[in-house]
Write a protein that holds these residues in place. Structure first.
Motif, PDB file in Angstrom:
ATOM      1  N   ILE A  14       1.123  -2.548   7.302  1.00 30.30           N
ATOM      2  CA  ILE A  14       0.878  -1.133   7.581  1.00 30.30           C
ATOM      3  C   ILE A  14       0.249  -0.540   6.334  1.00 30.30           C
ATOM      4  CG2 ILE A  14       1.903   1.100   8.123  1.00 30.30           C
ATOM      5  CD1 ILE A  14       4.171  -0.400   9.508  1.00 30.30           C
ATOM      6  N   LYS A  15      -0.936   0.067   6.490  1.00 24.37           N
ATOM      7  CA  LYS A  15      -1.648   0.664   5.359  1.00 24.37           C
ATOM      8  C   LYS A  15      -1.672   2.180   5.529  1.00 24.37           C
ATOM      9  CE  LYS A  15      -4.585  -3.344   4.786  1.00 24.37           C
ATOM     10  NZ  LYS A  15      -5.943  -3.873   4.870  1.00 24.37           N
ATOM     11  N   CYS A  16      -1.242   2.898   4.492  1.00 25.46           N
ATOM     12  CA  CYS A  16      -1.243   4.358   4.502  1.00 25.46           C
ATOM     13  C   CYS A  16      -2.519   4.865   3.838  1.00 25.46           C
ATOM     14  CB  CYS A  16      -0.018   4.897   3.779  1.00 25.46           C
ATOM     15  SG  CYS A  16       0.055   6.695   3.728  1.00 25.46           S
ATOM     16  N   ALA A  17      -2.902   6.102   4.145  1.00 25.50           N
ATOM     17  CA  ALA A  17      -4.084   6.702   3.541  1.00 25.50           C
ATOM     18  C   ALA A  17      -3.907   6.894   2.034  1.00 25.50           C
ATOM     19  CB  ALA A  17      -4.387   8.037   4.201  1.00 25.50           C
ATOM     20  N   CYS A  18      -2.642   6.994   1.566  1.00 28.03           N
ATOM     21  CA  CYS A  18      -2.394   7.170   0.132  1.00 28.03           C
ATOM     22  C   CYS A  18      -2.519   5.856  -0.639  1.00 28.03           C
ATOM     23  CB  CYS A  18      -1.015   7.782  -0.092  1.00 28.03           C
ATOM     24  SG  CYS A  18       0.372   6.685   0.264  1.00 28.03           S
ATOM     25  N   GLY A  19      -2.600   4.735   0.073  1.00 28.19           N
ATOM     26  CA  GLY A  19      -2.748   3.440  -0.578  1.00 28.19           C
ATOM     27  C   GLY A  19      -1.502   2.575  -0.499  1.00 28.19           C
ATOM     28  N   ASN A  20      -0.423   3.104   0.022  1.00 25.51           N
ATOM     29  CA  ASN A  20       0.816   2.347   0.144  1.00 25.51           C
ATOM     30  C   ASN A  20       0.659   1.268   1.219  1.00 25.51           C
ATOM     31  OD1 ASN A  20       3.486   1.627  -0.243  1.00 25.51           O
ATOM     32  ND2 ASN A  20       4.262   3.172   1.148  1.00 25.51           N
ATOM     33  N   VAL A  21       1.178   0.075   0.946  1.00 24.97           N
ATOM     34  CA  VAL A  21       1.103  -1.048   1.880  1.00 24.97           C
ATOM     35  C   VAL A  21       2.520  -1.530   2.158  1.00 24.97           C
ATOM     36  CG1 VAL A  21       0.252  -3.382   2.227  1.00 24.97           C
ATOM     37  CG2 VAL A  21      -1.160  -1.720   1.013  1.00 24.97           C
ATOM     38  N   ILE A  22       2.856  -1.650   3.449  1.00 28.31           N
ATOM     39  CA  ILE A  22       4.187  -2.090   3.860  1.00 28.31           C
ATOM     40  C   ILE A  22       4.014  -3.291   4.777  1.00 28.31           C
ATOM     41  CG2 ILE A  22       6.320  -1.407   5.024  1.00 28.31           C
ATOM     42  CD1 ILE A  22       5.407   1.530   4.554  1.00 28.31           C
ATOM     43  N   THR A  27       4.223  -6.288  17.036  1.00 28.21           N
ATOM     44  CA  THR A  27       3.393  -6.906  18.050  1.00 28.21           C
ATOM     45  C   THR A  27       1.936  -6.515  17.879  1.00 28.21           C
ATOM     46  OG1 THR A  27       3.839  -5.090  19.566  1.00 28.21           O
ATOM     47  CG2 THR A  27       5.260  -7.030  19.729  1.00 28.21           C
ATOM     48  N   LYS A  28       1.653  -5.566  16.997  1.00 25.72           N
ATOM     49  CA  LYS A  28       0.285  -5.145  16.699  1.00 25.72           C
ATOM     50  C   LYS A  28      -0.124  -5.703  15.343  1.00 25.72           C
ATOM     51  CE  LYS A  28       0.482  -0.902  19.334  1.00 25.72           C
ATOM     52  NZ  LYS A  28       0.163   0.505  19.354  1.00 25.72           N
ATOM     53  N   SER A  29      -1.419  -5.802  15.102  1.00 24.64           N
ATOM     54  CA  SER A  29      -1.878  -6.317  13.815  1.00 24.64           C
ATOM     55  C   SER A  29      -2.632  -5.224  13.063  1.00 24.64           C
ATOM     56  CB  SER A  29      -2.781  -7.524  14.021  1.00 24.64           C
ATOM     57  OG  SER A  29      -3.915  -7.155  14.764  1.00 24.64           O
ATOM     58  N   ASP A  30      -2.461  -5.196  11.776  1.00 29.03           N
ATOM     59  CA  ASP A  30      -3.144  -4.278  10.866  1.00 29.03           C
ATOM     60  C   ASP A  30      -3.076  -2.823  11.333  1.00 29.03           C
ATOM     61  OD1 ASP A  30      -3.796  -6.368   9.189  1.00 29.03           O
ATOM     62  OD2 ASP A  30      -5.650  -6.780  10.277  1.00 29.03           O
ATOM     63  N   ILE A  31      -1.931  -2.183  11.078  1.00 22.48           N
ATOM     64  CA  ILE A  31      -1.693  -0.801  11.465  1.00 22.48           C
ATOM     65  C   ILE A  31      -2.071   0.115  10.305  1.00 22.48           C
ATOM     66  CG2 ILE A  31       0.054   0.829  12.256  1.00 22.48           C
ATOM     67  CD1 ILE A  31       1.672  -1.677  13.172  1.00 22.48           C
ATOM     68  N   SER A  32      -2.765   1.205  10.599  1.00 18.99           N
ATOM     69  CA  SER A  32      -3.080   2.182   9.556  1.00 18.99           C
ATOM     70  C   SER A  32      -2.521   3.534   9.961  1.00 18.99           C
ATOM     71  CB  SER A  32      -4.590   2.273   9.335  1.00 18.99           C
ATOM     72  OG  SER A  32      -5.225   2.715  10.506  1.00 18.99           O
ATOM     73  N   VAL A  33      -1.867   4.227   8.994  1.00 18.28           N
ATOM     74  CA  VAL A  33      -1.257   5.527   9.230  1.00 18.28           C
ATOM     75  C   VAL A  33      -1.799   6.533   8.226  1.00 18.28           C
ATOM     76  CG1 VAL A  33       0.862   4.616  10.263  1.00 18.28           C
ATOM     77  CG2 VAL A  33       0.744   4.926   7.809  1.00 18.28           C
TER      78      VAL A  33
END
Length: 68
Positions: A14-22, A27-33
């Motif tokens: 999971i990638k955040c707009a601030c640069g944080n990666v979790i 069941t989904k791949s490469d989520i961006s929030v």
């Protein structure tokens, strides 16, 4: 369990707009929030306070004739 009816569960990022990666399982791949717990005002303590005192005073002034 029945075969071939469940979605594929995999490790994803999971990638955040601030640069944080979790890294989590999903069941989904490469989520961006857009916002996460590292940049959300509630968690960072930079929450804006709303002027509720002005609103309460306007409400009381508007409906004070019903109080009497």
């Amino acid at each position: 369990m029945k075969p071939d009816i469940h979605p594929k569960y995999q490790q994803t990022v999971i990638k955040c707009a601030c640069g944080n990666v979790i890294e989590v399982g999903s069941t989904k791949s490469d989520i961006s929030v857009e916002i996460c717990s590292k940049c959300h005002p509630f968690f960072t303590g930079k929450q804006k306070l709303i002027d509720t005192a002005g609103r309460i005073e306007r409400f009381r002034k508007k409906y004070e004739k019903f109080q009497k």
